[in-house]
Write a protein that holds these residues in place. Sequence first.
Motif, PDB file in Angstrom:
ATOM      1  N   LEU A  99       0.828  -1.212   0.000  1.00  0.00           N
ATOM      2  CA  LEU A  99       0.000   0.000   0.000  1.00  0.00           C
ATOM      3  C   LEU A  99       0.860   1.260   0.000  1.00  0.00           C
ATOM      4  O   LEU A  99       0.627   2.186  -0.781  1.00  0.00           O
ATOM      5  N   THR A 100       1.872   1.298   0.852  1.00  0.00           N
ATOM      6  CA  THR A 100       2.737   2.480   0.877  1.00  0.00           C
ATOM      7  C   THR A 100       3.513   2.614  -0.435  1.00  0.00           C
ATOM      8  O   THR A 100       3.778   3.729  -0.899  1.00  0.00           O
ATOM      9  N   GLY A 101       3.881   1.487  -1.042  1.00  0.00           N
ATOM     10  CA  GLY A 101       4.541   1.535  -2.340  1.00  0.00           C
ATOM     11  C   GLY A 101       3.625   2.109  -3.417  1.00  0.00           C
ATOM     12  O   GLY A 101       4.064   2.873  -4.277  1.00  0.00           O
ATOM     13  N   SER A 102       2.330   1.759  -3.357  1.00  0.00           N
ATOM     14  CA  SER A 102       1.369   2.307  -4.317  1.00  0.00           C
ATOM     15  C   SER A 102       1.234   3.812  -4.157  1.00  0.00           C
ATOM     16  O   SER A 102       1.113   4.548  -5.150  1.00  0.00           O
ATOM     17  N   ILE A 103       1.252   4.285  -2.911  1.00  0.00           N
ATOM     18  CA  ILE A 103       1.227   5.733  -2.679  1.00  0.00           C
ATOM     19  C   ILE A 103       2.452   6.378  -3.334  1.00  0.00           C
ATOM     20  O   ILE A 103       2.357   7.417  -3.995  1.00  0.00           O
ATOM     21  N   GLY A 104       3.609   5.754  -3.162  1.00  0.00           N
ATOM     22  CA  GLY A 104       4.825   6.279  -3.762  1.00  0.00           C
ATOM     23  C   GLY A 104       4.769   6.297  -5.278  1.00  0.00           C
ATOM     24  O   GLY A 104       5.216   7.260  -5.916  1.00  0.00           O
ATOM     25  N   VAL A 105       4.220   5.253  -5.871  1.00  0.00           N
ATOM     26  CA  VAL A 105       4.083   5.198  -7.332  1.00  0.00           C
ATOM     27  C   VAL A 105       3.265   6.381  -7.828  1.00  0.00           C
ATOM     28  O   VAL A 105       3.663   7.109  -8.750  1.00  0.00           O
ATOM     29  N   MET A 106       2.094   6.591  -7.205  1.00  0.00           N
ATOM     30  CA  MET A 106       1.226   7.685  -7.637  1.00  0.00           C
ATOM     31  C   MET A 106       1.881   9.046  -7.396  1.00  0.00           C
ATOM     32  O   MET A 106       1.718   9.978  -8.182  1.00  0.00           O
ATOM     33  N   ALA A 107       2.620   9.159  -6.300  1.00  0.00           N
ATOM     34  CA  ALA A 107       3.294  10.425  -6.010  1.00  0.00           C
ATOM     35  C   ALA A 107       4.353  10.738  -7.059  1.00  0.00           C
ATOM     36  O   ALA A 107       4.519  11.897  -7.472  1.00  0.00           O
ATOM     37  N   PHE A 108       5.070   9.715  -7.509  1.00  0.00           N
ATOM     38  CA  PHE A 108       6.068   9.940  -8.535  1.00  0.00           C
ATOM     39  C   PHE A 108       5.426  10.280  -9.880  1.00  0.00           C
ATOM     40  O   PHE A 108       5.950  11.094 -10.645  1.00  0.00           O
TER      41      PHE A 108
END
Length: 464
Positions: A99-108
């Motif tokens: 989940l935190t990785g998905s947040i990072g993907v969208m942020a990038f």
Amino acid sequence: MSRARGGLGPLDGVSLIVGIVVGVSIFKVPALVFSNVSSPLQGLGVWGLGGLLALVGALCYAELAVAFPRIGGDYVYLSEAFGRRVGLVFGWASLTATLTGSIGVMAFVFSDYATDLFGISRSWSASIAVFAVLSLAVVNLLGLTFGKGAQNALSLLKLTALVVLAFAGFTAGDPEGGAAVLRAKAPIDGPGIGLAFILVMYAYGGWNDAAYVAAEVRDRSRNVPRVLIGGVLLVTLVYLLLNGAYLWALGFERLRASATPATDVLRLTLGASAGHAMSLVVMTSALGAINGLVLAGPRLYAAVGADHRAFRSLSRWNERQQVPVAAMLAVAGIAVALILAVGTNTGRGGIEFVVATVGLPPVPWESYDGGFGTLVSATAPVFWLFFLLTGLSLFVLRARRPDVARPFRVPFYPLPPLVFCGTSLWMLWASLAYAKGLALFGLVLLVPGILLAIRSPEEAAGKG
């Protein structure tokens, strides 16, 4: 820890699903999907099948959510079916990677389009991504009212932009050419329909996150199934509409060759300004996905904290604002750490040092579309493993807990959960085949959670 204060209505729940699911995949993967099929109808059929399978999963989650209405979604179902240790491992994997990785993907994604739109140096990409995460975390820390308000606004903007995009596609295309496009044929340019299906299922991913907030939906016995089913149906309709517009405006061959089909469609009506308009659409879409994950995800970790002493601090809530403050801060902090880890040379060097220390092969950053693409590829098998276990939990809980009231039951049982489990098993195999040695990296991320679960007592630290 039911916290059934009814802070969310059915439209809020649907908005959450649309915000999380419709991220950036619909702007990037259509060309790859249609390159791996031999006709437009086959490609549209894959998108429709993906929506149907997501709907089957939504039916399964709807039964579980109303039967076990604690905050936490998958964590609750896995804990009830297989014990709290399994639930703890799932919570750990979600918090540290998926989940935190998905947040990072969208942020990038947001930062990449922002730097292009405003002419900012790419060296600021990680900083802008961090700013996006922290800003939305602050909005959600102000209270559930602020968080759902931001989600509803972003989802409405997103849907409006997508409807305009579809309208542009259907009005810009040649009616005669558009009508004939469905009869087009072309050789498959890629591994085939299997890859197309993987990409489509990735594009539908995230609808299950709405189950994390099921306990906070008003009249949940009626509204949670409506939220899950209605949200998936709306996303399916949007995806089919947009892909139809792409085909109508560009044609089969041109769509297959387009790296940015949405921008190409807008260019037919807006000309040179299409790129700027598309950047705003993608940035809005990415922000909606980040906000949805920041709103829903911490509910899961608050449930973990209520059950396990090692994570008790995560269970702290601001009851007045209906916010799991500690869990939300943890989510934002870990997402920022992941962004810095793969978004800077120092961070990459640290990861490569860890990988080399534990004996894993070097990380092929560019082969998987950059650092976060590498993380997504490495953790996808973990995601599908737990998805499979959640599907199996429906069978287990029907057998072990027949006494539990089930206001909603999966129709045509056991066929839908069998289809859901079969799909998850196939996706688990496909993600392992794609990740290859990187799957070991995902396993390394799981090891601390497994060790914590082994040492953690089965008894809950607090009664929910």
